[in-house]
Design an enzyme around this catalytic site. Structure first.
Site, short mmCIF file in Angstrom:
data_model
loop_
_atom_site.label_atom_id
_atom_site.label_comp_id
_atom_site.label_asym_id
_atom_site.label_seq_id
_atom_site.Cartn_x
_atom_site.Cartn_y
_atom_site.Cartn_z
N GLU A 65 0.81 -1.21 0.00
CA GLU A 65 0.00 0.00 0.00
C GLU A 65 0.85 1.26 0.00
O GLU A 65 0.49 2.28 -0.61
CB GLU A 65 -1.00 0.00 1.17
CG GLU A 65 -0.41 -0.29 2.53
CD GLU A 65 -0.42 -1.75 2.92
OE1 GLU A 65 -1.01 -2.10 3.95
OE2 GLU A 65 0.20 -2.54 2.18
N GLU B 281 8.42 -32.30 -3.22
CA GLU B 281 8.37 -32.85 -4.58
C GLU B 281 8.62 -34.36 -4.64
O GLU B 281 8.50 -34.96 -5.69
CB GLU B 281 9.38 -32.13 -5.47
CG GLU B 281 9.01 -30.68 -5.77
CD GLU B 281 9.74 -30.14 -6.98
OE1 GLU B 281 10.64 -30.84 -7.50
OE2 GLU B 281 9.42 -29.02 -7.40
#
Length: 376
Positions: A46, A290
């Protein structure tokens, strides 16, 4: 807000231990400024968007995927900066699950007279910070299990050949998955059999900026000639082992630049629970597991997996001895099988990507209070 979500995804996986956040400043349909959080210690999304908008931000609307923070960490709090910028309205995707924020940021904005709306594209915004939410509420990283298999559920042939079961599009998406996580983990067996680099190889991505490469091996059994050690500069290599690893192995790997994580044992193997806590202590908020099949099986058996991403190729491999993606103990009956929710299917060339969740992300926001005086 859709644009803010896209911006936040650009650095998802690279901002830990902070969340991935995107922000847009707009007046009607006119975009005045955009921003995303690049890394821990850098300005928050922001603040970047408001700086780009400058004086034009006065009277405009700020769209931000996550509630502006209300306390000072490596950077000043964002909520007061939003007030000073002079925006009239703030649209927030989701409240911050961090116990030190959890509604305090939007409360600051409302107290200063800004119009605040919470819950726009909330589901997408919560998934954007799912790793951060788990990290700050449970103290351990978010875990994604990933594998690629043939249509009959094989990850290799009966001779052990495993290369390129899926096509190029699926492999590119797998690299994107690596980018979105703080660490990518494999067992020592996968290092010996497949010899992976475990790096992110995508256009526009710096290899050295990729995830930590984590090998889990109780005996520290990584070959010195593994391709893990080829890339330079390269992402860090960490090894999780137990005291079963000999001093000679540890000394050899340390000389190669490997960071050693000494873990407790669980049945003669690395305690995954202890490892997750050690990773969190090092600022890792997400792990992509993985393989191989033993390691994935152990994560599933221990109920440590939050999300599953599977790539399925339209091929039949066959073979009673051909490996499957998930080993371990497994379940005794079909009724005990782990059922995914929020399941999505996507075609990637001839392959199909299936993804779904074992963790309800909303549960990680259960401690976020309802804030009075805020439009939801």
């Amino acid at each position: 807000m859709a644009e803010a979500v896209k911006l936040g995804r650009l650095r998802k996986g690279r901002t830990a231990p902070n969340p991935a956040v995107g922000a847009v400043v707009a007046a009607g349909d006119r975009v005045l400024g955009k921003g995303f959080h690049e890394r821990a210690g850098a300005p928050h999304a922001e603040v970047v968007a408001l700086k780009e908008a400058g004086e034009a931000a006065r009277g405009a609307t700020l769209y931000v995927t996550l509630e502006p923070c209300s306390f000072e960490g490596k950077t000043p709090p964002c909520a007061p900066a939003v007030v000073r910028a002079g925006v009239r309205r703030v649209v927030v995707g989701t409240l911050d699950p961090h116990p030190r924020v959890a509604g305090e940021g939007v409360a600051v904005l409302a107290k200063e007279g800004l119009r605040v709306e919470v819950g726009v594209r909330e589901r997408e915004c919560r998934h954007l910070v799912e790793d951060f939410a788990k990290f700050v509420t449970t103290g351990v990283p978010w875990v994604t299990a990933k594998f690629a298999a043939s249509l009959d559920g094989k990850i290799a042939t009966r001779t052990g050949e495993a290369a390129w079961i899926t096509g190029a599009a699926a492999r590119r998406r797998a690299h994107r998955l690596r980018w979105e996580h703080g660490a990518v983990a494999v067992g020592a067996g996968t290092v010996r059999a497949d010899d992976p680099r475990l790096t992110v190889r995508l256009r526009g991505r710096d290899v050295s900026d990729g995830p930590v490469r984590l090998v889990i091996s109780s005996r520290a059994a990584i070959p010195a000639g593994a391709r893990l050690f080829e890339d330079s500069p390269r992402p860090p290599i960490w090894l999780a082992c137990t005291e079963r690893a000999g001093e000679r192995n540890i000394a050899r790997l340390t000389r190669l630049g490997v960071e050693i994580i000494m873990c407790e044992e669980d049945g003669g193997r690395v305690s995954l629970g202890h490892l997750l806590r050690e990773l969190a202590a090092r600022g890792i908020t997400s792990v992509l597991v993985e393989g191989g099949e033993r390691l994935l099986g152990a994560y599933f058996d221990a109920s440590f997996v939050d999300r599953v991403v599977a790539f399925v190729a339209p091929k039949i491999v066959g073979g009673a001895r051909a490996k499957s993606p998930v080993g371990g103990r497994g379940v005794a009956g079909p009724g005990e099988a782990k059922n995914l929710v929020e399941v999505k299917r996507r075609a990637l060339g001839d392959d199909v990507m299936l993804e779904g969740y074992l963790t309800n992300v909303d549960d990680l926001f259960a401690g976020v209070p309802r804030v009075t005086g805020i439009t939801r």
